[in-house]
Scaffold this motif. Structure first.
Motif, short mmCIF file in Angstrom:
data_model
loop_
_atom_site.label_atom_id
_atom_site.label_comp_id
_atom_site.label_asym_id
_atom_site.label_seq_id
_atom_site.Cartn_x
_atom_site.Cartn_y
_atom_site.Cartn_z
N PRO A 259 0.83 -1.22 0.00
CA PRO A 259 0.00 0.00 0.00
C PRO A 259 0.86 1.26 0.00
CG PRO A 259 0.00 -1.01 2.17
CD PRO A 259 0.71 -1.97 1.27
N LEU A 260 0.41 2.27 -0.73
CA LEU A 260 1.12 3.54 -0.83
C LEU A 260 0.53 4.55 0.15
CD1 LEU A 260 1.36 3.83 -4.72
CD2 LEU A 260 3.25 3.39 -3.14
N PRO A 261 1.33 5.42 0.71
CA PRO A 261 0.79 6.50 1.54
C PRO A 261 -0.19 7.35 0.73
CG PRO A 261 3.17 6.35 1.79
CD PRO A 261 2.81 5.45 0.65
N SER A 262 -1.11 7.96 1.39
CA SER A 262 -2.14 8.75 0.72
C SER A 262 -1.51 9.85 -0.13
CB SER A 262 -3.08 9.37 1.76
OG SER A 262 -4.06 10.16 1.13
N GLY A 263 -1.89 9.85 -1.40
CA GLY A 263 -1.40 10.88 -2.32
C GLY A 263 -0.06 10.58 -2.94
N SER A 264 0.57 9.46 -2.62
CA SER A 264 1.89 9.13 -3.16
C SER A 264 1.74 8.30 -4.43
CB SER A 264 2.71 8.36 -2.13
OG SER A 264 2.90 9.13 -0.96
N ASN B 41 11.31 8.40 -9.43
CA ASN B 41 11.19 6.93 -9.38
C ASN B 41 11.45 6.39 -7.97
OD1 ASN B 41 12.78 7.01 -12.55
ND2 ASN B 41 10.60 6.64 -12.23
N ALA B 42 10.93 7.08 -7.00
CA ALA B 42 11.13 6.69 -5.61
C ALA B 42 10.02 5.73 -5.18
CB ALA B 42 11.13 7.94 -4.71
N HIS B 43 10.38 4.83 -4.28
CA HIS B 43 9.41 3.91 -3.69
C HIS B 43 8.90 4.51 -2.38
CE1 HIS B 43 11.41 1.14 -6.50
NE2 HIS B 43 10.34 0.34 -6.37
#
Length: 374
Positions: free
Chosen positions: A178-183, A194-196
């Motif tokens: 899961p990605l942080p909100s808005g990422s 190209n950051a994770h």
């Protein structure tokens, strides 16, 4: 007196001829003189008894009438023999024909079949239809049950469809971290660096079913110390050089996971995250020399070469890799290793097994880990 007797003589002779049976042929001159019309004989044949029963007049005729006018052939002469034979039916035949016609007229018509009672043929057809209907029903039920049973089985459990295992491992279903909100995702258009942004520990490939986890790689809170990562390399000088490079490159943290499968294959996966994709790409380029040997030698590897047999289908958009395998003669174990670059993450994947490390499990592991990083 004598003249009258002479005149009467012919008359008597004529009477005698008239009294003869009707089936005698008529005199030739009477037949020639007035033959009976053919159509009258065919259309209305005279009854046989009329020809026989009607005699000539009994009165004696005069000599002149006898000589000048002979008796008409139709009255005095019987019909020709062939007409009598062809047209006069015997009394017995007439009675038989009449009796047959009467019986036919009075015989009741047969009751039509199917007016309430089925014929034997209809009953046979009905039984045949019922038998075939029952057979089709049983066949459909058996076919449905068979289809349900086969679809509920695994492919390897179905005779004739089972295929020999090619050495693949049974991994759990992969789920993207899961990605942080808005990422954005690492290779999205909005993510130019190209950051994770997802948790690096959630990007690690899970162990396959039946494998024994390597707890030594868990680290504290899932973060592996740098020294534990450097222990993967065989030469002390290489460990020192590489350690300094990691410090200079601004290494943020390392996440690792390892396991051992029942066949003795040991797997180690290391994910190193840096501040920018440029730094990770520089480390990748320094460690993984294209189409040559890796810069630093890992434990148990002495003669690694570029693996040209690694399939291209394992490629993932945005992810680069270099793959190596130890060639013969190798030591107690054969080693396979892969260096992966994916944005701000540099990864090292190592597999080793006594007697030879399988190519298929290694390809599978590299491909799945690349997907998680992509």
């Amino acid at each position: 007196m004598t003249e009258q007797q002479q005149v009467a003589g012919p008359a008597s002779t004529e009477d005698a001829q008239m009294n003869e049976p009707a089936n005698e042929p008529a005199p030739a001159e009477s037949v020639v003189a007035e033959p009976a019309p053919a159509e009258s004989v065919v259309a209305e044949p005279a009854p046989a008894e009329s020809v026989v029963a009607v005699p000539a007049p009994a009165e004696p005729a005069s000599a002149e009438s006898v000589v000048a006018e002979p008796a008409p052939a139709t009255t005095a002469e019987p019909a020709p023999a062939e007409s009598v034979v062809a047209e006069s039916a015997p009394a017995d035949d007439t009675l038989a024909a009449t009796a047959t016609a009467t019986a036919t007229a009075t015989e009741p018509e047969p009751e039509p079949v199917g007016a309430g009672v089925r014929s034997p043929k209809d009953r046979r057809v009905l039984r045949a239809v019922l038998r075939w209907t029952a057979a089709v029903g049983v066949f459909a039920a058996v076919a449905s049950a068979s289809a349900y049973g086969i679809t509920g089985m695994e492919r390897t459990d179905v005779p004739g469809l089972a295929t020999q295992s090619d050495g693949r491992w049974d991994f759990p279903a992969l789920v993207r971290a899961p990605l942080p909100s808005g990422s954005p995702a690492p290779f999205a258009e909005a993510n130019e660096a190209n950051a994770h942004y997802a948790d690096l520990r959630a990007l690690l490939l899970p162990a396959p079913k039946g494998a024994t986890p390597d707890k030594a790689l868990n680290g504290a809170d899932g973060w592996l110390p740098t020294k534990d990562y450097l222990a993967e390399y065989a030469v002390a000088d290489d460990r020192q050089e590489l350690g300094q490079t990691l410090v200079d490159s601004g290494l943020r943290h390392i996440a690792a996971r390892g396991w051992t499968t029942p066949d003795g294959t040991r797997t180690r996966i290391y994910l190193l995250q840096f501040g920018t994709a440029a730094v990770a790409d520089k480390l990748y380029a320094g460690e993984a020399v294209p189409f040559s040997n890796p810069k630093h030698q890992v434990q148990g590897d002495s003669t690694s070469v570029y693996d040209e047999d690694f399939p291209d289908r394992a490629a993932v958009s945005g992810v680069e890799r270099q793959v190596y395998r130890e060639q013969k003669p190798y030591g107690p174990e054969q080693v396979r290793e892969a260096y992966v670059s994916a944005g701000d993450v540099f990864a090292l994947i190592v597999q080793s097994r006594k007697g030879g490390a399988g190519a298929v499990p290694f390809q599978q592991t590299v491909a799945l880990q690349s997907q998680l990083l992509g």
